[in-house]
Write an enzyme that holds these catalytic residues in place. Sequence first.
Site, PDB file in Angstrom:
ATOM      1  CG  ASN A   9      -1.728   1.200   1.433  1.00 17.91           C
ATOM      2  OD1 ASN A   9      -1.823   2.029   0.524  1.00 17.91           O
ATOM      3  ND2 ASN A   9      -2.336   1.339   2.609  1.00 17.91           N
ATOM      4  CE  LYS A  11      -0.292   3.229   4.753  1.00 23.10           C
ATOM      5  NZ  LYS A  11      -0.223   3.331   6.201  1.00 23.10           N
ATOM      6  CG  HIS A  96      -5.870   1.887   5.192  1.00 24.82           C
ATOM      7  ND1 HIS A  96      -5.474   2.834   6.101  1.00 24.82           N
ATOM      8  CD2 HIS A  96      -4.843   1.015   5.063  1.00 24.82           C
ATOM      9  CE1 HIS A  96      -4.245   2.547   6.499  1.00 24.82           C
ATOM     10  NE2 HIS A  96      -3.832   1.452   5.880  1.00 24.82           N
ATOM     11  CD  GLU A  98      -3.048   5.471   6.773  1.00 25.86           C
ATOM     12  OE1 GLU A  98      -3.024   5.527   5.534  1.00 25.86           O
ATOM     13  OE2 GLU A  98      -2.121   4.961   7.446  1.00 25.86           O
ATOM     14  CD  GLU A 168      -3.386  -2.454   7.311  1.00 23.93           C
ATOM     15  OE1 GLU A 168      -2.286  -2.686   6.795  1.00 23.93           O
ATOM     16  OE2 GLU A 168      -4.042  -1.437   7.071  1.00 23.93           O
ATOM     17  N   GLY A 174       2.503   2.403  10.720  1.00 27.17           N
ATOM     18  CA  GLY A 174       3.443   3.498  10.544  1.00 27.17           C
ATOM     19  C   GLY A 174       4.139   3.937  11.818  1.00 27.17           C
ATOM     20  CB  SER A 214       5.289  -1.561  12.044  1.00 28.34           C
ATOM     21  OG  SER A 214       4.925  -0.192  12.220  1.00 28.34           O
TER      22      SER A 214
HETATM   23  P1  PGA Z   1       2.818   0.394   7.648  1.00 31.66           P
HETATM   24  O1  PGA Z   1       1.344   0.558   7.022  1.00 31.66           O
HETATM   25  O2  PGA Z   1       3.366  -0.896   7.082  1.00 31.66           O
HETATM   26  O3  PGA Z   1       3.561   1.589   7.186  1.00 31.66           O
HETATM   27  O4  PGA Z   1       2.653   0.311   9.123  1.00 31.66           O
HETATM   28  C1  PGA Z   1       0.512  -0.535   6.807  1.00 31.66           C
HETATM   29  C2  PGA Z   1      -0.801  -0.079   6.221  1.00 31.66           C
HETATM   30  O5  PGA Z   1      -1.342   0.933   6.678  1.00 31.66           O
HETATM   31  O6  PGA Z   1      -1.326  -0.714   5.270  1.00 31.66           O
END
Ligand code: PGA
Length: 251
Positions: A9, A11, A96, A98, A168, A174, A214
């Site tokens: 992803n 983003k 997601h 976010e 997640e 992140g 992460s």
């Molecule tokens: P990250 O994000 O690997 O940077 O923690 C994962 C995601 O939000 O899909």
Amino acid sequence: MRKKIVAGNWKMNTTVAEGLALAKGIVEKVEEVPADVTLVVAPPFTHLTSVAQVLEGTPIQLSAQNCADEPKGAFTGEVSAAMLKDAGCAYTILGHSERREYYGETSAKLVKKMALAFENGLDVIFCVGEKLAERQEGIHFDVVATQISEVLFTLTAEQMAHVVVAYEPVWAIGTGVTATAAQAQEIHGFIRNTLSAHFGEEVAEATTILYGGSCKPSNAQELFACPDIDGGLIGGASLKAGDFIAIAKAY
Ligand code: PGA
């Protein structure tokens, strides 16, 4: 046997040129990845058609990060499921954290988006996961069960064949903090049981459940060794072809 998937992803990162270079870097190394692991990349909308060309003739699948909750028309700024299919996508990510947090993505909207994705021949990577406070309160199982029941329980067993679930935990996205393999397995097992109770064991056993948050080359192996973890949804570490491939090779 359910599908093993490692999905990147991206983003809101990379210019088109950077995205193309990243896609090419992944294509160059794809043969290092075990044949039973499907790679998926989810670039920003503006990159989809050009990344699709780079992926053509490779086993790597293209995904969007979101799609509109209406089929077409006067919805300024939105991108429809039909457009994503036309751009070469096989998947779209939906729900997601976010999007849930910053863009008001509700379960009701996700039900509409999911129907449009299926109508247009897209598979869906459906994200669930609790926030830190919810885990601290000990309500993470309830939160995830509600996210699943409000959206996935509106689907048929046939439609579930086109859904990949991504767990997640928001506190791990992140942040550099990964769920331990034991924490992740515990909730992945719970998700599979929740699916089994509603759809039956056959559907639950066939559903790919990814871990995200992460995930990186140094922890992927331990996570992917868990019986109910079928791959990863990778954010930060998917922006380097070498790291993304190293995660996929962790199987
Ligand atoms: P990250 O994000 O690997 O940077 O923690 C994962 C995601 O939000 O899909």
